[in-house]
Design a protein around this motif. Structure first.
Motif, PDB file in Angstrom:
ATOM      1  N   SER A 338       0.830  -1.209   0.000  1.00 20.58           N
ATOM      2  CA  SER A 338       0.000   0.000   0.000  1.00 20.58           C
ATOM      3  C   SER A 338       0.860   1.253   0.000  1.00 20.58           C
ATOM      4  O   SER A 338       0.616   2.202  -0.757  1.00 20.58           O
ATOM      5  CB  SER A 338      -0.923  -0.017   1.223  1.00 20.58           C
ATOM      6  OG  SER A 338      -1.653   1.189   1.323  1.00 20.58           O
ATOM      7  N   THR A 341       2.779   1.640  -3.381  1.00 22.11           N
ATOM      8  CA  THR A 341       1.870   2.021  -4.466  1.00 22.11           C
ATOM      9  C   THR A 341       1.589   3.514  -4.419  1.00 22.11           C
ATOM     10  O   THR A 341       1.623   4.210  -5.451  1.00 22.11           O
ATOM     11  CB  THR A 341       0.560   1.224  -4.368  1.00 22.11           C
ATOM     12  OG1 THR A 341       0.847  -0.174  -4.466  1.00 22.11           O
ATOM     13  CG2 THR A 341      -0.405   1.617  -5.479  1.00 22.11           C
ATOM     14  N   ILE A 386       3.917  -3.489  -8.824  1.00 17.05           N
ATOM     15  CA  ILE A 386       3.380  -2.154  -8.553  1.00 17.05           C
ATOM     16  C   ILE A 386       3.734  -1.242  -9.722  1.00 17.05           C
ATOM     17  O   ILE A 386       4.873  -1.255 -10.199  1.00 17.05           O
ATOM     18  CB  ILE A 386       3.979  -1.586  -7.243  1.00 17.05           C
ATOM     19  CG1 ILE A 386       3.616  -2.465  -6.058  1.00 17.05           C
ATOM     20  CG2 ILE A 386       3.502  -0.151  -7.008  1.00 17.05           C
ATOM     21  CD1 ILE A 386       4.347  -2.079  -4.780  1.00 17.05           C
TER      22      ILE A 386
END
Length: 604
Positions: A338, A341, A386
């Protein structure tokens, strides 16, 4: 009577009328106005002097029974002007120079005016146009350094010309450089740059050159022209979640005064200035100096100063890879994905690195090198999925080596993970292993590095960054032949740049058997040219040769040497330049025996 364009009607030998095609001829005693003037009987062209046109009359129209006595012409909507009936050219003057206008004519006789002709367009002779003249030459502005863009004015001109530009490198035209700006390329370095302006109008052509600028300086080039993102992932040594052996974070050397080293703030979704200790770790706190911070400090001088280095801090003390929270799908893995990204969405063109220091939690009898390699490869592939991370390069740091190579070697399973770490660059693209040194662990805490140990790791990682791409694409050179130290022990000289691995190949001496492969690495960090010793596997006298290996492939083999089966009775031999030392005798009555230039030394 057949009519052509016109016909003449005669009474006896006297012509009494001209009849044009299309005329209606009424035979009557009463005369009429002249007929219309057809297009073929007249014309109008541009005159020779400004304000003039030339009217051309080549034939008279039908007279209408009364001789044509003259003509009328009208220019545009102006008044009709009378001229005589003489055929030929007439100069009409006093018109607006350069104007495009229409002209009509009509014939006149004693009865009156005939019909107006169809209009014909003509351009009035214009005033003569002077060729352009430069009032001011073009002017170049901008910094004469490669990579910069120069701009130029057209200059100032008389005569309202059209102006074209040509950039010049010295006296030669730069192909395609014909616009108002030019980005200076490598080919421009060292040259004087100017612009030639060419002005053109109806009166002619003129040129003017700008003053030359330069010589063009070569721009400073940087290894990194983009932002850099460093992912700090792994266990406590990657987080520096320990007391650093009583060596705290230095207020000067462990901080950044440039404000270019940043930390990704997962709460605000922005980069903020990185100040050690970094906050925002998924768990626990940082105490000692961070190896990724030192890596960033060492990369600053190699990066364009307009760019940033952003640390994404995701390491967690005590975390496990195989079957643990760092694996694909694990709790900390999900947090890391997370954060990465979001960071790479903000820095989509960044150069991306993974700094990985981990393995202690995986060092047990249930984790094999294959298990660890599979988990690490999956993790790296997950990060590279990613957007913006496809080219991520992985730096794999060595665990504290005292635990498996030093005085307190107590966890043999750590050697399994250490070897797995060293093997990874041979199978994982864009990866490199960075070794550690003995003596940099916290006293009494053999699992964690001192502050200097962390700084060393960051500096070594930064120094070895170029080797990642090098060994991705380059097969190592043939290594030097190993030196035989004693029995089956050989000494390998490390070349620079140090290849990721060495491959010992051996087979029974004097045979043509297939070579058996043994992949070896230095136990610890070695500054080339250094050496390390290895015991060759197998038994009996063996022929041994050496190769070097990278992700790109394996080198050709060195010349071979022969290693021996250990001597019976526990005897061992070592070979010097002019001596052979044999140890393991119960007693020694003669300490040495000399054979010519060689001396055999006997030790008990």
């Amino acid at each position: 009577m057949g009519l052509k364009d016109y016909a003449r009607i005669c009474l006896g030998e006297r012509e009494i009328r001209t009849v044009w095609r299309g005329d209606t001829l009424l035979f009557s005693d009463a005369p009429t106005a002249p007929g219309g003037i057809p297009d073929t009987a007249w014309g109008v062209v541009t005159g020779a002097q400004p304000g003039e046109v030339i009217l051309i009359l080549s034939a008279l129209p039908a007279s209408g029974g009364s001789p044509v006595t003259g003509f009328l012409y009208r220019i545009g909507t102006g008044a009709a002007v009378a001229v005589d009936s003489t055929l030929g050219e007439r100069v009409l003057s006093g018109l607006e120079p350069g104007a495009v206008t229409e002209v009509r004519i009509a014939a006149v006789n004693a009865v009156g005016q005939g019909p107006w002709s169809a209009a014909k367009m003509v351009t009035v002779k214009a005033e003569p146009i002077a060729p352009p003249s430069a009032l001011a030459a073009p002017v170049i502005t901008g910094i004469p350094t490669t990579g910069e863009t120069l701009t130029v004015t057209e200059g100032s001109w008389t005569g309202a010309p059209t102006v074209t530009l040509q950039w010049l490198r010295g006296t030669a035209a730069i192909p395609g450089a014909t616009g108002p700006s030019h980005m200076l390329a490598t080919d421009d370095a060292g040259a004087m740059i100017s612009v030639l302006a060419t002005a053109t109008n109806a009166g002619g052509i003129a040129t003017a050159a700008s003053a030359a600028v330069g010589p063009v300086a070569a721009a400073a080039s940087y290894e990194f022209e983009t932002d850099i993102v460093i992912l700090a992932y792994g266990q406590s040594n990657e987080q520096s979640q320990n007391n650093s052996g009583g060596q705290p974070i230095d207020a000067v050397t462990d901080q950044d005064s440039s404000s270019r080293i940043r930390r990704w703030d997962a709460t605000t979704g922005t980069d903020v200035q990185a100040v050690q200790p970094l906050t925002g770790w998924p768990a626990y706190t940082q105490i000692g100096p961070l190896r990724t911070f030192r890596m960033a400090q060492d990369l600053l001088a190699r990066q364009n100063p307009a760019r940033k280095i952003v640390i994404v801090n995701c390491a967690v003390g005590g975390a496990k890879l195989t079957g643990g929270t760092l694996r694909v799908g694990g709790t900390y893995y999900t947090t890391m994905i997370s954060r990465m990204t979001a960071c790479l969405a903000a820095f989509p063109e960044a150069r991306v690195f993974l700094s990985w220091t981990q393995g202690e939690q995986d060092a047990n009898d249930s984790v094999t090198a294959a298990n660890y390699t599979t988990a690490f490869t999956a993790m790296v592939n997950g990060i590279r999925a990613i957007p913006g991370a496809a080219g991520m390069q992985a730096i794999i740091h060595q665990m504290v080596p005292e635990r498996f190579y030093g005085e307190i070697e107590d966890l043999p399973y750590r050697r399994v993970i250490d070897r797995a770490h060293k093997m990874l660059p041979l199978t994982v693209p864009e990866a490199i292993f960075v070794g550690a040194s003995l003596g940099t662990q916290i006293p009494g805490d053999p699992s964690h590095f001192t502050a200097q140990g962390h700084r060393n790791a960051g500096t070594r990682a930064a120094a070895w960054v170029p080797r990642i791409g090098h060994w991705q694409m380059t097969v190592p050179d043939t290594p030097a032949a190993p030196a035989v130290i004693s029995d089956a022990t050989i000494r390998i000289t490390v070349s620079d740049p140090q290849p990721p691995a060495y491959v010992i190949e051996y087979r029974p001496a004097g045979s043509n058997s297939a070579w058996i492969e043994q992949i070896v690495f230095p136990n610890l960090w070695i500054d080339a040219p250094g050496t390390f010793d290895v015991t060759v596997e197998g038994t009996g006298n063996r022929e041994v040769r050496l190769k070097a290996r990278s992700y790109a492939g394996t080198s050709t083999a060195s010349t071979s040497v022969v290693v021996a089966e250990p001597m019976a009775g526990g005897l061992a031999a070592s070979f010097g330049e002019n001596t052979i030392t044999v140890t393991g005798f119960d007693t020694v009555t003669a300490p040495s025996v000399t054979f010519g230039a060689a001396q055999i030394i006997l030790n008990n």
